[in-house]
Design a protein around this motif. Sequence first.
Motif, PDB file in Angstrom:
ATOM      1  N   THR A  37      39.082  38.410  41.719  1.00  0.00           N
ATOM      2  CA  THR A  37      40.437  38.959  41.636  1.00  0.00           C
ATOM      3  C   THR A  37      41.464  37.846  41.804  1.00  0.00           C
ATOM      4  O   THR A  37      41.223  36.837  42.465  1.00  0.00           O
ATOM      5  CB  THR A  37      40.666  40.016  42.729  1.00  0.00           C
ATOM      6  OG1 THR A  37      40.387  39.445  44.007  1.00  0.00           O
ATOM      7  CG2 THR A  37      39.753  41.215  42.509  1.00  0.00           C
TER       8      THR A  37
ATOM      9  N   GLU B 283      38.551  39.967  37.182  1.00  0.00           N
ATOM     10  CA  GLU B 283      37.866  39.227  36.137  1.00  0.00           C
ATOM     11  C   GLU B 283      36.362  39.481  36.181  1.00  0.00           C
ATOM     12  O   GLU B 283      35.839  40.032  37.157  1.00  0.00           O
ATOM     13  CB  GLU B 283      38.156  37.732  36.267  1.00  0.00           C
ATOM     14  CG  GLU B 283      39.648  37.393  36.166  1.00  0.00           C
ATOM     15  CD  GLU B 283      39.917  35.925  36.425  1.00  0.00           C
ATOM     16  OE1 GLU B 283      39.066  35.291  37.091  1.00  0.00           O
ATOM     17  OE2 GLU B 283      40.957  35.430  35.982  1.00  0.00           O
TER      18      GLU B 283
ATOM     19  N   LYS C 244      44.646  41.232  38.940  1.00  0.00           N
ATOM     20  CA  LYS C 244      43.741  41.074  37.811  1.00  0.00           C
ATOM     21  C   LYS C 244      42.310  40.941  38.317  1.00  0.00           C
ATOM     22  O   LYS C 244      42.015  40.130  39.189  1.00  0.00           O
ATOM     23  CB  LYS C 244      44.123  39.828  37.004  1.00  0.00           C
ATOM     24  CG  LYS C 244      43.237  39.579  35.789  1.00  0.00           C
ATOM     25  CD  LYS C 244      43.668  38.323  35.052  1.00  0.00           C
ATOM     26  CE  LYS C 244      42.803  38.067  33.827  1.00  0.00           C
ATOM     27  NZ  LYS C 244      43.209  36.829  33.116  1.00  0.00           N
TER      28      LYS C 244
ATOM     29  N   LYS D 197      32.081  46.272  34.876  1.00  0.00           N
ATOM     30  CA  LYS D 197      31.130  45.287  34.369  1.00  0.00           C
ATOM     31  C   LYS D 197      30.477  44.517  35.516  1.00  0.00           C
ATOM     32  O   LYS D 197      29.289  44.194  35.460  1.00  0.00           O
ATOM     33  CB  LYS D 197      31.831  44.318  33.409  1.00  0.00           C
ATOM     34  CG  LYS D 197      32.215  44.937  32.074  1.00  0.00           C
ATOM     35  CD  LYS D 197      32.929  43.934  31.190  1.00  0.00           C
ATOM     36  CE  LYS D 197      33.324  44.553  29.849  1.00  0.00           C
ATOM     37  NZ  LYS D 197      34.053  43.586  28.997  1.00  0.00           N
TER      38      LYS D 197
ATOM     39  N   TYR E 296      47.134  47.380  38.653  1.00  0.00           N
ATOM     40  CA  TYR E 296      46.092  46.595  38.001  1.00  0.00           C
ATOM     41  C   TYR E 296      46.476  46.296  36.562  1.00  0.00           C
ATOM     42  O   TYR E 296      47.193  47.068  35.912  1.00  0.00           O
ATOM     43  CB  TYR E 296      44.759  47.336  38.029  1.00  0.00           C
ATOM     44  CG  TYR E 296      44.079  47.324  39.370  1.00  0.00           C
ATOM     45  CD1 TYR E 296      43.324  46.229  39.781  1.00  0.00           C
ATOM     46  CD2 TYR E 296      44.205  48.403  40.240  1.00  0.00           C
ATOM     47  CE1 TYR E 296      42.702  46.212  41.015  1.00  0.00           C
ATOM     48  CE2 TYR E 296      43.575  48.394  41.476  1.00  0.00           C
ATOM     49  CZ  TYR E 296      42.829  47.296  41.859  1.00  0.00           C
ATOM     50  OH  TYR E 296      42.213  47.273  43.077  1.00  0.00           O
ATOM     51  N   THR E 297      45.984  45.174  36.067  1.00  0.00           N
ATOM     52  CA  THR E 297      46.164  44.864  34.653  1.00  0.00           C
ATOM     53  C   THR E 297      45.315  45.804  33.800  1.00  0.00           C
ATOM     54  O   THR E 297      44.442  46.518  34.306  1.00  0.00           O
ATOM     55  CB  THR E 297      45.777  43.406  34.365  1.00  0.00           C
ATOM     56  OG1 THR E 297      44.405  43.209  34.737  1.00  0.00           O
ATOM     57  CG2 THR E 297      46.647  42.448  35.145  1.00  0.00           C
ATOM     58  N   SER E 298      45.540  45.788  32.510  1.00  0.00           N
ATOM     59  CA  SER E 298      44.916  46.776  31.631  1.00  0.00           C
ATOM     60  C   SER E 298      43.398  46.665  31.593  1.00  0.00           C
ATOM     61  O   SER E 298      42.702  47.671  31.430  1.00  0.00           O
ATOM     62  CB  SER E 298      45.483  46.637  30.213  1.00  0.00           C
ATOM     63  OG  SER E 298      45.269  45.313  29.724  1.00  0.00           O
ATOM     64  N   ASN E 299      42.856  45.466  31.738  1.00  0.00           N
ATOM     65  CA  ASN E 299      41.407  45.272  31.638  1.00  0.00           C
ATOM     66  C   ASN E 299      40.698  45.250  32.995  1.00  0.00           C
ATOM     67  O   ASN E 299      39.486  45.061  33.051  1.00  0.00           O
ATOM     68  CB  ASN E 299      41.098  43.957  30.909  1.00  0.00           C
ATOM     69  CG  ASN E 299      41.563  43.989  29.467  1.00  0.00           C
ATOM     70  OD1 ASN E 299      41.569  45.037  28.835  1.00  0.00           O
ATOM     71  ND2 ASN E 299      41.960  42.829  28.941  1.00  0.00           N
ATOM     72  N   SER E 300      41.429  45.438  34.069  1.00  0.00           N
ATOM     73  CA  SER E 300      40.841  45.275  35.395  1.00  0.00           C
ATOM     74  C   SER E 300      39.767  46.320  35.689  1.00  0.00           C
ATOM     75  O   SER E 300      38.709  46.008  36.237  1.00  0.00           O
ATOM     76  CB  SER E 300      41.925  45.319  36.465  1.00  0.00           C
ATOM     77  OG  SER E 300      42.752  44.173  36.385  1.00  0.00           O
ATOM     78  N   ASP E 301      40.047  47.564  35.322  1.00  0.00           N
ATOM     79  CA  ASP E 301      39.063  48.613  35.605  1.00  0.00           C
ATOM     80  C   ASP E 301      37.767  48.377  34.845  1.00  0.00           C
ATOM     81  O   ASP E 301      36.669  48.556  35.383  1.00  0.00           O
ATOM     82  CB  ASP E 301      39.633  49.982  35.257  1.00  0.00           C
ATOM     83  CG  ASP E 301      40.680  50.444  36.256  1.00  0.00           C
ATOM     84  OD1 ASP E 301      40.601  50.018  37.422  1.00  0.00           O
ATOM     85  OD2 ASP E 301      41.572  51.226  35.876  1.00  0.00           O
ATOM     86  N   ASP E 302      37.880  47.984  33.584  1.00  0.00           N
ATOM     87  CA  ASP E 302      36.678  47.695  32.795  1.00  0.00           C
ATOM     88  C   ASP E 302      35.900  46.519  33.394  1.00  0.00           C
ATOM     89  O   ASP E 302      34.658  46.556  33.455  1.00  0.00           O
ATOM     90  CB  ASP E 302      37.057  47.378  31.343  1.00  0.00           C
ATOM     91  CG  ASP E 302      37.568  48.602  30.598  1.00  0.00           C
ATOM     92  OD1 ASP E 302      37.258  49.731  31.048  1.00  0.00           O
ATOM     93  OD2 ASP E 302      38.257  48.446  29.579  1.00  0.00           O
ATOM     94  N   ASN E 303      36.598  45.488  33.824  1.00  0.00           N
ATOM     95  CA  ASN E 303      35.916  44.330  34.398  1.00  0.00           C
ATOM     96  C   ASN E 303      35.262  44.660  35.738  1.00  0.00           C
ATOM     97  O   ASN E 303      34.198  44.127  36.064  1.00  0.00           O
ATOM     98  CB  ASN E 303      36.903  43.177  34.578  1.00  0.00           C
ATOM     99  CG  ASN E 303      37.286  42.544  33.252  1.00  0.00           C
ATOM    100  OD1 ASN E 303      36.552  42.635  32.273  1.00  0.00           O
ATOM    101  ND2 ASN E 303      38.442  41.907  33.214  1.00  0.00           N
TER     102      ASN E 303
END
Length: 314
Positions: A230, A244, A242, A185, A175-182
């Motif tokens: 995704t 989103e 990714k 969300k 996963y990209t760096s922001n994927s878990d946070d997104n």
Amino acid sequence: MSGDTCLTTTLCPAAGPRPKSCSFKGGSLGNKYVRLNVGGSLYYTTVQVLTRHDTMLKAMFSGRMEVLTDKEGWILIDRCGKHFGTILNYLRDDTIALPKHRQEIKELMAEAKYYLIQGLVDMCQAALQDKKDLYEPVCSIPIITSPKEEERLIESSMKPVVKLLYNRSNNKYSYTSNSDDNLLKNIELFDKLSLRFNGRVLFIKDVIGDEICCWSFYGQGRKLAEVCCTSIVYATEKKQTKVEFPEARIYEETLNVLLYETPRVPDNSLLEATSRSRSQASHSEDDEGFELRDRVRRIHVKRYSTYDDRQLGH
């Protein structure tokens, strides 16, 4: 001595002399204090307090029952003493401040039932009922366990349906760096929407589907739109997944499904307002012999996902 500990060793022969059994004459002591050992917790109170209400304690301390005393004169009651202080306060004042937690209220009610203090039992039962009503869930979110269950829920629902599918394990790339946070969300937004539109829209979760994070929107039993969150991105010599968070798009589609909130049965007032009778037909149509029928203007809203899964270069 802690009120949470229930000690019964004072009744054991190995612990020393047996407690004496005697007929307690409470009237002879008047308002003098008596000493109580309730399961190892020590209390001082008066016979007047213990005999105010028609309870087991009144039977014990009015001479109708024999009570046990140890060699030091403590009257023994073989019960846990954790809530006995609350019992005494109720006997004094006919009211108390109940514990905040349900478990402690249940424990107090059990002691009140043992001592036959019906007024305190009623207070505890009312408090437990109030707490049950207080903690009733605001909304219920079904979780899909099979495709047949999903189909049944959507077809039988008289309300629009919003489904969130999320399954982080459905991925063979990193996963990209922001994927878990997104991803979090998306889940948080689903919870917020389910609270905001509770009663108007049926929200369901799916954790067994093939996608990683995907929103689906249904109205009157058919799928209206889909928002896939995704995509595959190309990093240096490798692929990454990714996730989103298209918040505005999700809000838009959620509001669109509210158009399908009306019942499926025909609206007679709408039919009447939008129909054209024979008397309102134009003269030219009458001359041509057209048979006029009632007409209803229908709006079909179809929305499609903008996700493009074609390979690059096509």
